[in-house]
Write an enzyme that holds these catalytic residues in place. Structure first.
Site, PDB file in Angstrom:
ATOM      1  N   ARG A 150     -11.873  -0.825  -3.761  1.00 11.87           N
ATOM      2  CA  ARG A 150     -10.997  -0.506  -2.647  1.00 11.87           C
ATOM      3  C   ARG A 150     -11.586   0.652  -1.843  1.00 11.87           C
ATOM      4  NH1 ARG A 150      -7.670  -0.983  -7.291  1.00 11.87           N
ATOM      5  NH2 ARG A 150      -6.180  -2.736  -7.184  1.00 11.87           N
ATOM      6  N   LYS A 174      -5.370   2.037  -8.593  1.00  4.03           N
ATOM      7  CA  LYS A 174      -3.927   2.206  -8.441  1.00  4.03           C
ATOM      8  C   LYS A 174      -3.303   2.597  -9.775  1.00  4.03           C
ATOM      9  CE  LYS A 174      -3.170  -0.892  -4.519  1.00  4.03           C
ATOM     10  NZ  LYS A 174      -2.421  -2.069  -4.014  1.00  4.03           N
ATOM     11  N   HIS A 251     -10.951  -4.245   3.774  1.00  2.00           N
ATOM     12  CA  HIS A 251     -10.595  -5.061   2.619  1.00  2.00           C
ATOM     13  C   HIS A 251     -11.294  -6.411   2.656  1.00  2.00           C
ATOM     14  CE1 HIS A 251      -8.049  -3.724  -0.564  1.00  2.00           C
ATOM     15  NE2 HIS A 251      -7.454  -4.884  -0.708  1.00  2.00           N
ATOM     16  N   ARG A 254     -13.941  -6.629   0.090  1.00  2.00           N
ATOM     17  CA  ARG A 254     -13.408  -6.845  -1.257  1.00  2.00           C
ATOM     18  C   ARG A 254     -13.016  -8.314  -1.431  1.00  2.00           C
ATOM     19  NH1 ARG A 254     -10.777  -4.100  -5.612  1.00  2.00           N
ATOM     20  NH2 ARG A 254      -8.615  -4.745  -5.991  1.00  2.00           N
ATOM     21  N   HIS A 277      -7.008  -5.496 -10.742  1.00  2.99           N
ATOM     22  CA  HIS A 277      -5.673  -6.046 -10.498  1.00  2.99           C
ATOM     23  C   HIS A 277      -4.825  -5.942 -11.767  1.00  2.99           C
ATOM     24  CE1 HIS A 277      -7.118  -8.789  -6.981  1.00  2.99           C
ATOM     25  NE2 HIS A 277      -6.840  -7.568  -6.577  1.00  2.99           N
ATOM     26  N   TYR A 286      -7.594 -15.850  -4.592  1.00  2.90           N
ATOM     27  CA  TYR A 286      -8.983 -16.157  -4.265  1.00  2.90           C
ATOM     28  C   TYR A 286      -9.389 -17.549  -4.718  1.00  2.90           C
ATOM     29  CZ  TYR A 286      -9.036 -11.211  -3.287  1.00  2.90           C
ATOM     30  OH  TYR A 286      -8.743  -9.981  -2.753  1.00  2.90           O
TER      31      TYR A 286
END
Length: 305
Positions: A150, A174, A251, A254, A277, A286
């Site tokens: 990110r 995150k 993004h 990514r 994730h 994806y």
């Protein structure tokens, strides 16, 4: 308890205890400030009703706000009023029956490997001049695409987080979750060239960068730690033409990295771990991108398509 005081206390708990990202906390702060201005100017916190909240969200719908924005606003008010109820600031929770709209599932912007190869080759040629910003920008795109990290993770990198011998970087994702991500030899070369020939020049331009800037991998033109907005500007400038769009977020690199990994045979769990994730469901989008490519190739090539 006043609405503003309650919001401040809740957001502080989200940041310190639950360790939500600064961007999420800022978004929730903005949402609740809008709520406060819209329906609670003359209403006590305990007097806010479900109808008030529904009317506030309906106003956002009529303004044309995106479903994702309304869904986030719903999450913000539900979380806030649930916390306020548990803390004893209000007797009942008006948001418990508030329903968020279903998010539209949009496929992410993805560049082809060939298009990205052209962009990165052009940036490598510019970096060969020795210009520190060209060296930095080339390293940024190589690392974003090569590691699939990110923008916030890239901006938070310190020099000690990089292991160029092993071609890995330690990033803080995150929820303050740390992970180690690999990247390829093109990114190693670009980052090495920037650290040796570009970064020292940028670091020397500012005596005000402080210790944080002294440790930061990526620096701005004045020597301070590079921020997300500047990274987005670099990527938008360099990648927009490759995707054929006027506005391309960072993004996209990514998204492209994840899609190309799956196209190349990587399994979904591996891609989930690389991207950081929390849920496999987030990574699964994806697979839809790859499926679309499969269908497109079939329709183009099969005589009975």
């Amino acid at each position: 308890m006043r609405m503003d005081d309650a919001v401040t206390a809740w957001l502080d708990e989200l940041a310190r205890v639950r360790r939500l990202s600064p961007a999420t906390v800022r978004a929730y702060r903005s949402d609740l400030a809008d709520l406060s201005a819209g329906i609670t100017a003359d209403v006590a916190l305990a007097e806010v009703t479900l109808e008030d909240l529904r009317a506030w969200l309906w106003d956002a719908t009529r303004r044309g706000d995106a479903r994702s924005t309304i869904a986030r606003r719903t999450a913000a008010v539900r979380g806030f009023f649930a916390w306020a109820t548990e803390a004893g600031h209000i007797p009942t929770d008006p948001g418990v029956r508030l329903v968020a709209p279903k998010r539209g599932r949009t496929l992410p912007a993805v560049a082809t490997a060939e298009a990205l190869e052209g962009v990165l080759e052009r940036m490598a040629s510019a970096a060969a001049s020795g210009d520190p910003l060209a060296l930095r920008d080339h390293a940024i795109l190589e690392l974003l695409y090569g590691a699939g990290i990110r923008v916030s993770e890239l901006c938070g990198l310190d020099v000690d987080d990089l292991d160029l011998d092993r071609a890995t970087a330690r990033v803080l994702g995150k929820g303050a979750k740390e992970r180690v991500v690999p990247f390829g030899s093109p990114a190693v070369r670009a980052v090495q060239a920037y650290l040796v020939r570009g970064r020292p020049t940028l670091a020397a331009r500012s005596a005000e960068g402080g210790l944080g800037a002294a440790r930061a991998v990526f620096l701005g033109a004045r020597g301070a730690r590079l921020g997300p907005r500047a990274v987005h500007a670099v990527v938008t400038r360099e990648l927009g033409e490759a995707l054929g769009r006027d506005a391309v977020g960072a993004h996209a690199l990514r998204h492209s990295a994840a899609t190309h990994l799956l196209d190349g045979g990587a399994d979904l769990r591996t891609v989930q771990e690389l991207l950081g994730h929390a849920s496999l469901g987030t990574t699964q989008i994806y697979t839809h991108v790859s499926s679309e490519r499969l269908v497109a190739s079939y329709r183009q090539a099969h005589p009975r398509a």
